[in-house]
Design an enzyme around this catalytic site. Structure first.
Site, PDB file in Angstrom:
ATOM      1  CD  GLN A 111       3.178   8.116  -0.605  1.00  0.00           C
ATOM      2  OE1 GLN A 111       2.579   7.087  -0.361  1.00  0.00           O
ATOM      3  NE2 GLN A 111       3.458   9.012   0.316  1.00  0.00           N
ATOM      4  NE  ARG A 115      -1.802   1.646   3.688  1.00  0.00           N
ATOM      5  CZ  ARG A 115      -1.337   2.862   3.976  1.00  0.00           C
ATOM      6  NH1 ARG A 115      -1.614   3.893   3.189  1.00  0.00           N
ATOM      7  NH2 ARG A 115      -0.585   3.054   5.043  1.00  0.00           N
ATOM      8  CB  VAL A 116       1.932   3.859  -2.082  1.00  0.00           C
ATOM      9  CG1 VAL A 116       3.229   3.072  -2.076  1.00  0.00           C
ATOM     10  CG2 VAL A 116       1.152   3.587  -3.358  1.00  0.00           C
ATOM     11  CB  SER A 117      -0.479   7.577   1.293  1.00  0.00           C
ATOM     12  OG  SER A 117      -0.169   6.901   2.480  1.00  0.00           O
ATOM     13  CB  THR A 118      -0.601   9.826  -3.090  1.00  0.00           C
ATOM     14  OG1 THR A 118       0.826   9.826  -3.275  1.00  0.00           O
ATOM     15  CG2 THR A 118      -0.929  10.502  -1.757  1.00  0.00           C
TER      16      THR A 118
END
Length: 201
Positions: free
Chosen positions: A14, A8-11
């Site tokens: 990223q 998982r990356v926030s945006t």
């Protein structure tokens, strides 16, 4: 039994490369790595939800670090218990060897794992709160120095001052004033509030 990786990356800006490399080094096939590009504030993520539906007893879920699973302390604990105790799924956190439910399945091992999980979950959420606080303090300090956020305001039309005075005096309606200035009514009212404050300074 199957082994899945969750990344998982926030945006969308990223880079998930470091997490992906860790999953492949662990030996997980590309087709069994699930990626979400979304905030970890809750678990309403399409990739994660689909993965949970797919996981079955005896499977293993691998994540790079506890904050990749999520950032909400209470929800991380709930998800961990739902997966490991209710579904019978093993969980491996690569950055924290103590958080590996494949090992130490006796009472002491489970107890230690639970303690470490609670501490790390708290740290992850606390850091998120600290980031929000630092952002708020930074924005407040910048505003105090006169820094403006958002798109710069367009210059007011040449007739704005006279139209504004007529509108304030009640000789024309807001709709008519906005039309004369060539702007939507909501914009006229918003700019009027700023204009009035500026006149009072």
């Amino acid at each position: 039994m199957d082994t899945y990786g969750y990344v998982r990356v926030s945006t969308r800006d990223q880079n998930e490369g470091r997490q992906m490399a860790a999953m492949k080094e662990f030996g997980i096939e590309d087709c069994r790595i699930v990626l979400d590009k979304q905030s970890g504030k809750n678990f309403e993520r399409p990739g994660y939800q689909a993965l949970v539906q797919k996981l079955k007893a005896g499977d293993t879920l691998v994540i790079k670090s506890i904050d990749r699973l999520g950032r909400n302390y209470t929800e991380i604990l709930e998800q961990w218990r739902a997966l490991s105790k209710e579904k019978g799924v093993d969980i491996v956190v690569l950055d924290m060897p103590l958080l590996d439910t494949r090992r130490g399945k006796d009472l002491i091992g489970t107890f230690l794992s639970d303690i470490v999980l609670q501490v790390l979950s708290f740290v992850a959420e606390n850091e998120r709160s600290n980031i929000r606080q630092r952002q708020a303090e930074g924005i407040a300090a910048a505003k105090a120095k006169g820094v403006q956020f958002g798109r710069p305001l367009r210059p007011l039309p040449d007739n704005y001052h006279m139209v504004f005075l007529r509108w304030k005096a009640g000789t024309i309606t807001g709709t008519a004033a906005a039309k004369e200035c060539g702007m939507p009514l909501s914009t006229f009212r918003y700019r009027a509030g700023l204009y009035e404050k500026a006149m009072l300074l």
